[in-house]
Design a protein around this motif. Structure first.
Motif, PDB file in Angstrom:
ATOM      1  N   GLU A   1     -10.159   4.877  28.515  1.00  0.00           N
ATOM      2  CA  GLU A   1      -9.103   5.222  29.470  1.00  0.00           C
ATOM      3  C   GLU A   1      -9.622   5.146  30.905  1.00  0.00           C
ATOM      4  N   PHE A   2     -10.929   5.405  31.079  1.00  0.00           N
ATOM      5  CA  PHE A   2     -11.513   5.489  32.415  1.00  0.00           C
ATOM      6  C   PHE A   2     -12.598   4.449  32.688  1.00  0.00           C
ATOM      7  N   CYS A   3     -13.096   3.799  31.645  1.00  0.00           N
ATOM      8  CA  CYS A   3     -14.266   2.930  31.799  1.00  0.00           C
ATOM      9  C   CYS A   3     -13.955   1.502  31.380  1.00  0.00           C
ATOM     10  N   ASP A   4     -14.645   0.567  31.997  1.00  0.00           N
ATOM     11  CA  ASP A   4     -14.526  -0.833  31.623  1.00  0.00           C
ATOM     12  C   ASP A   4     -15.320  -1.111  30.348  1.00  0.00           C
ATOM     13  N   ASP A   5     -15.041  -2.255  29.745  1.00  0.00           N
ATOM     14  CA  ASP A   5     -15.733  -2.672  28.528  1.00  0.00           C
ATOM     15  C   ASP A   5     -17.244  -2.786  28.706  1.00  0.00           C
ATOM     16  N   ASP A   6     -17.699  -3.011  29.943  1.00  0.00           N
ATOM     17  CA  ASP A   6     -19.134  -3.205  30.163  1.00  0.00           C
ATOM     18  C   ASP A   6     -19.907  -1.911  30.418  1.00  0.00           C
ATOM     19  N   LEU A   7     -19.262  -0.751  30.245  1.00  0.00           N
ATOM     20  CA  LEU A   7     -19.971   0.523  30.416  1.00  0.00           C
ATOM     21  C   LEU A   7     -21.154   0.581  29.448  1.00  0.00           C
ATOM     22  N   PRO A   8     -22.383   0.781  29.945  1.00  0.00           N
ATOM     23  CA  PRO A   8     -23.523   0.945  29.042  1.00  0.00           C
ATOM     24  C   PRO A   8     -23.447   2.293  28.315  1.00  0.00           C
ATOM     25  N   VAL A   9     -23.639   2.255  27.004  1.00  0.00           N
ATOM     26  CA  VAL A   9     -23.679   3.456  26.169  1.00  0.00           C
ATOM     27  C   VAL A   9     -25.045   3.465  25.494  1.00  0.00           C
ATOM     28  N   VAL A  10     -25.867   4.442  25.851  1.00  0.00           N
ATOM     29  CA  VAL A  10     -27.238   4.528  25.356  1.00  0.00           C
ATOM     30  C   VAL A  10     -27.302   5.651  24.319  1.00  0.00           C
ATOM     31  N   CYS A  11     -27.836   5.322  23.143  1.00  0.00           N
ATOM     32  CA  CYS A  11     -27.866   6.249  22.015  1.00  0.00           C
ATOM     33  C   CYS A  11     -29.307   6.570  21.651  1.00  0.00           C
ATOM     34  N   ASP A  12     -29.647   7.840  21.735  1.00  0.00           N
ATOM     35  CA  ASP A  12     -31.006   8.336  21.570  1.00  0.00           C
ATOM     36  C   ASP A  12     -31.463   8.253  20.107  1.00  0.00           C
ATOM     37  N   GLU A  13     -32.558   7.552  19.900  1.00  0.00           N
ATOM     38  CA  GLU A  13     -33.169   7.469  18.572  1.00  0.00           C
ATOM     39  C   GLU A  13     -34.502   8.198  18.522  1.00  0.00           C
ATOM     40  N   GLY A  14     -34.778   8.988  19.559  1.00  0.00           N
ATOM     41  CA  GLY A  14     -36.026   9.743  19.590  1.00  0.00           C
ATOM     42  C   GLY A  14     -37.214   8.859  19.795  1.00  0.00           C
ATOM     43  N   GLY A  15     -38.289   9.234  19.211  1.00  0.00           N
ATOM     44  CA  GLY A  15     -39.546   8.505  19.271  1.00  0.00           C
ATOM     45  C   GLY A  15     -40.557   9.270  18.451  1.00  0.00           C
ATOM     46  N   ASP A  16     -41.479   8.597  17.865  1.00  0.00           N
ATOM     47  CA  ASP A  16     -42.448   9.255  16.990  1.00  0.00           C
ATOM     48  C   ASP A  16     -43.244  10.341  17.707  1.00  0.00           C
ATOM     49  N   ASP A  17     -43.512  10.153  18.965  1.00  0.00           N
ATOM     50  CA  ASP A  17     -44.334  11.098  19.717  1.00  0.00           C
ATOM     51  C   ASP A  17     -43.516  11.934  20.703  1.00  0.00           C
ATOM     52  N   GLY A  18     -42.181  12.022  20.483  1.00  0.00           N
ATOM     53  CA  GLY A  18     -41.323  12.758  21.398  1.00  0.00           C
ATOM     54  C   GLY A  18     -40.852  11.929  22.568  1.00  0.00           C
ATOM     55  N   SER A  19     -41.304  10.672  22.618  1.00  0.00           N
ATOM     56  CA  SER A  19     -40.876   9.786  23.691  1.00  0.00           C
ATOM     57  C   SER A  19     -39.427   9.366  23.457  1.00  0.00           C
ATOM     58  N   ILE A  20     -38.914   8.581  24.367  1.00  0.00           N
ATOM     59  CA  ILE A  20     -37.532   8.124  24.264  1.00  0.00           C
ATOM     60  C   ILE A  20     -37.491   6.714  23.700  1.00  0.00           C
ATOM     61  N   ASP A  21     -36.714   6.556  22.655  1.00  0.00           N
ATOM     62  CA  ASP A  21     -36.410   5.256  22.078  1.00  0.00           C
ATOM     63  C   ASP A  21     -34.893   5.253  21.928  1.00  0.00           C
ATOM     64  N   ALA A  22     -34.230   4.204  22.342  1.00  0.00           N
ATOM     65  CA  ALA A  22     -32.774   4.217  22.330  1.00  0.00           C
ATOM     66  C   ALA A  22     -32.210   2.838  22.045  1.00  0.00           C
ATOM     67  N   SER A  23     -31.008   2.844  21.514  1.00  0.00           N
ATOM     68  CA  SER A  23     -30.217   1.628  21.360  1.00  0.00           C
ATOM     69  C   SER A  23     -29.190   1.619  22.474  1.00  0.00           C
ATOM     70  N   GLU A  24     -28.884   0.435  22.986  1.00  0.00           N
ATOM     71  CA  GLU A  24     -27.886   0.337  24.051  1.00  0.00           C
ATOM     72  C   GLU A  24     -26.785  -0.627  23.627  1.00  0.00           C
ATOM     73  N   TYR A  25     -25.568  -0.191  23.853  1.00  0.00           N
ATOM     74  CA  TYR A  25     -24.370  -0.971  23.553  1.00  0.00           C
ATOM     75  C   TYR A  25     -23.515  -0.998  24.808  1.00  0.00           C
ATOM     76  N   THR A  26     -22.471  -1.789  24.792  1.00  0.00           N
ATOM     77  CA  THR A  26     -21.427  -1.641  25.806  1.00  0.00           C
ATOM     78  C   THR A  26     -20.247  -0.981  25.105  1.00  0.00           C
ATOM     79  N   LEU A  27     -19.400  -0.362  25.896  1.00  0.00           N
ATOM     80  CA  LEU A  27     -18.209   0.256  25.321  1.00  0.00           C
ATOM     81  C   LEU A  27     -17.364  -0.778  24.599  1.00  0.00           C
ATOM     82  N   GLY A  28     -17.283  -1.974  25.144  1.00  0.00           N
ATOM     83  CA  GLY A  28     -16.513  -3.041  24.509  1.00  0.00           C
ATOM     84  C   GLY A  28     -17.070  -3.450  23.154  1.00  0.00           C
TER      85      GLY A  28
END
Length: 133
Positions: free
Chosen positions: A93-120
């Motif tokens: 309703e408020f964002c374009d199809d190209d809005l980055p959506v980052v999804c946290d997958e954690g990390g073995d050592d507490g670091s950040i590992d993530a997958s990134e999609y667009t809203l579209g």
């Protein structure tokens, strides 16, 4: 995007999840750089529960924002949770199809590992205002 994921992780601490014990936090960056966070808030009848993404976008819209740059979502399980269909439609309703959506997958050592999609990618063929006319 790491900072946005950290904000989403921090928001989980406020989650009210007495039924599922599944905490979710979301951090939504507005176009001006301000960040709005939300957490999931469960209700005994489940259908009245609020999702973290809904809470974040409601806070941002309440403050007058209508243009967004990115969203990060994180669960306590660090399982790469993505916004549900209802939240995807609300974001659309408020964002374009190209809005980055980052999804946290954690990390073995507490670091950040993530997958990134667009809203579209997450919500193709979105129901739009134009479709209702």
């Amino acid at each position: 995007m790491d900072e946005l994921i950290e904000e989403a992780r921090d928001a989980q601490a406020q989650a009210h999840v007495p039924y599922s014990d599944y905490t979710v936090g979301a951090a939504l960056r507005a176009a001006d750089g301000s960040v709005y966070v939300g957490c999931n808030i469960e209700n005994a009848n489940y259908s009245n529960s609020l999702h973290a993404e809904e809470v974040a976008i409601a806070e941002a819209v309440k403050e007058g924002h209508r243009d967004f740059a990115a969203l990060a979502v994180s669960s306590g399980a660090r399982d790469g949770v993505t916004p549900c269909g209802m939240c995807r439609q609300t974001l659309a309703e408020f964002c374009d199809d190209d809005l980055p959506v980052v999804c946290d997958e954690g990390g073995d050592d507490g670091s950040i590992d993530a997958s990134e999609y667009t809203l579209g990618e997450l919500l193709p063929n979105t129901i739009t205002e134009e479709m209702l006319e």
